[in-house]
Scaffold this active site. Structure first.
Site, mmCIF file in Angstrom:
data_model
loop_
_atom_site.group_PDB
_atom_site.id
_atom_site.type_symbol
_atom_site.label_atom_id
_atom_site.label_comp_id
_atom_site.label_asym_id
_atom_site.label_seq_id
_atom_site.Cartn_x
_atom_site.Cartn_y
_atom_site.Cartn_z
ATOM 1 N N PRO A 2 0.846 -1.205 0.000
ATOM 2 C CA PRO A 2 0.000 0.000 0.000
ATOM 3 C C PRO A 2 0.874 1.245 0.000
ATOM 4 O O PRO A 2 1.931 1.264 0.618
ATOM 5 C CB PRO A 2 -0.774 -0.099 1.318
ATOM 6 C CG PRO A 2 -0.529 -1.453 1.849
ATOM 7 C CD PRO A 2 0.727 -1.970 1.232
ATOM 8 N N GLU A 3 0.435 2.262 -0.711
ATOM 9 C CA GLU A 3 1.184 3.507 -0.736
ATOM 10 C C GLU A 3 0.416 4.563 0.058
ATOM 11 O O GLU A 3 -0.647 4.291 0.599
ATOM 12 C CB GLU A 3 1.418 3.921 -2.187
ATOM 13 C CG GLU A 3 2.188 2.814 -2.925
ATOM 14 C CD GLU A 3 2.823 3.269 -4.232
ATOM 15 O OE1 GLU A 3 3.082 4.471 -4.380
ATOM 16 O OE2 GLU A 3 3.044 2.412 -5.092
ATOM 17 N N HIS A 80 -5.573 -15.237 10.345
ATOM 18 C CA HIS A 80 -4.732 -14.164 9.819
ATOM 19 C C HIS A 80 -5.072 -12.797 10.418
ATOM 20 O O HIS A 80 -4.594 -11.778 9.958
ATOM 21 C CB HIS A 80 -4.845 -14.096 8.294
ATOM 22 C CG HIS A 80 -4.338 -15.328 7.602
ATOM 23 N ND1 HIS A 80 -3.101 -15.878 7.877
ATOM 24 C CD2 HIS A 80 -4.909 -16.123 6.669
ATOM 25 C CE1 HIS A 80 -2.931 -16.962 7.123
ATOM 26 N NE2 HIS A 80 -4.006 -17.137 6.396
ATOM 27 N N ARG A 98 0.586 -12.190 5.710
ATOM 28 C CA ARG A 98 2.040 -12.330 5.605
ATOM 29 C C ARG A 98 2.783 -11.744 6.815
ATOM 30 O O ARG A 98 3.995 -11.864 6.913
ATOM 31 C CB ARG A 98 2.522 -11.688 4.308
ATOM 32 C CG ARG A 98 1.918 -12.404 3.103
ATOM 33 C CD ARG A 98 2.224 -11.708 1.806
ATOM 34 N NE ARG A 98 3.643 -11.799 1.465
ATOM 35 C CZ ARG A 98 4.179 -11.232 0.393
ATOM 36 N NH1 ARG A 98 3.426 -10.521 -0.416
ATOM 37 N NH2 ARG A 98 5.456 -11.358 0.147
ATOM 38 N N ARG A 142 21.584 14.741 -4.418
ATOM 39 C CA ARG A 142 21.508 13.313 -4.746
ATOM 40 C C ARG A 142 21.942 13.046 -6.177
ATOM 41 O O ARG A 142 21.481 13.705 -7.098
ATOM 42 C CB ARG A 142 20.059 12.797 -4.569
ATOM 43 C CG ARG A 142 19.468 13.071 -3.199
ATOM 44 C CD ARG A 142 20.234 12.341 -2.105
ATOM 45 N NE ARG A 142 19.757 12.748 -0.802
ATOM 46 C CZ ARG A 142 18.746 12.158 -0.174
ATOM 47 N NH1 ARG A 142 18.132 11.138 -0.745
ATOM 48 N NH2 ARG A 142 18.349 12.584 0.992
#
Ligand code: ZN
Length: 262
Positions: A2-3, A80, A98, A142
């Site tokens: 997820p963002e 889960h 997970r 950078r």
């Protein structure tokens, strides 16, 4: 994974409904990524003041496969479901097959536990602290490709793989361009593109990817609007040229060679 928009959509989906609720009980499943750091029973009787987001961290950080549900009534906890907060206004449940997610207790953002997790995060892209000239100055330090620099999250948080590809397309910048080669006008365009892409993604309910769904079980649909992400070999929606895909740091990057300049 997820963002930021998915996490923000999740936050909005239950933040108002859980605010003010008193905690009646806490249930834990199998161990998650990090220990909770507090005796669950000591949370009983406390109130939920609100739900905040910092980067991709919420009350619960959503890892690779986790999702949060908040409802007045839920079916019995399954194998889960590794964290459950029972409150006077409903049950908040973390479903995480997970177990890459975590639930960590911290008293506030200055708590050493919180600083360890959140202290190195860059600015929030949808808040006033995200400024074009400050962003440009940070990029000049950078030498890595701009897409990698965005994904690192230490200049600005929340610009994950999909949104980095989309923002770079809108700004007309090739993902492989060295960050320190991006001048102020292009950095300003990229800044605006990041705000635009993430803002629209939140408004549209996040992207539908893998098993993401917001806390009410609604699916986002930002992916439907993607200009380049997931469109390898298809025609660019702007110039008609072919969208290319490359690998950068083990992630797929999509771009239009004609619309995006090195
Ligand atoms: Zn194009």
């Amino acid at each position: 994974m997820p963002e930021l928009p998915e996490v923000e959509v999740t936050r909005r989906s239950f933040a108002d409904r859980i605010a003010g609720a008193r905690i009646l009980g806490v249930s834990l499943g199998k161990p998650l990524r990090w220990p909770v750091g507090i005796e669950p029973a000591s949370l009983v009787g406390q109130s939920v003041k609100g739900v905040r987001r910092r980067g991709k961290y919420l009350l619960v950080h959503l890892g690779m496969s986790g999702s949060l549900l908040f409802a007045a009534d839920l079916p019995p906890r399954g194998s889960h479901d590794h964290f459950e907060l029972v409150t006077t206004q409903g049950v908040l449940r973390l479903h995480d097959p997970r177990r890459f997610g975590a639930v960590v207790h911290a008293t506030d953002l200055d708590d050493p536990v919180a600083l360890k997790l959140l202290g190195k995060l860059g600015v929030e892209p949808l808040e006033a602290g995200f400024d074009p000239s400050v962003f440009h100055r940070a990029l000049r330090q950078r030498r890595a490709p701009i897409k990698q620099v965005l994904l690192a999250g230490d200049i600005v948080v929340g610009v994950g793989n999909i949104y980095a590809s989309e923002a770079l397309f809108l700004a007309g910048i090739r993902p492989t361009t060295r960050a320190d080669r991006i001048g102020l006008p292009r950095a300003t365009r990229l800044h605006a593109a990041i705000v635009d892409v993430l803002g629209r993604a939140v408004a549209l309910g996040g992207s539908t990817l893998r098993d993401f769904s917001s806390a009410q079980g609604q699916q986002g649909y930002f992916q439907m609007e993607a200009m380049v992400y997931g469109r390898e070999g298809q025609a660019c929606r702007v110039c008609g040229g072919e969208i290319k895909a490359i690998r950068q740091g083990q992630r797929s990057t999509f771009f239009c060679p004609q619309c995006q300049r090195p």
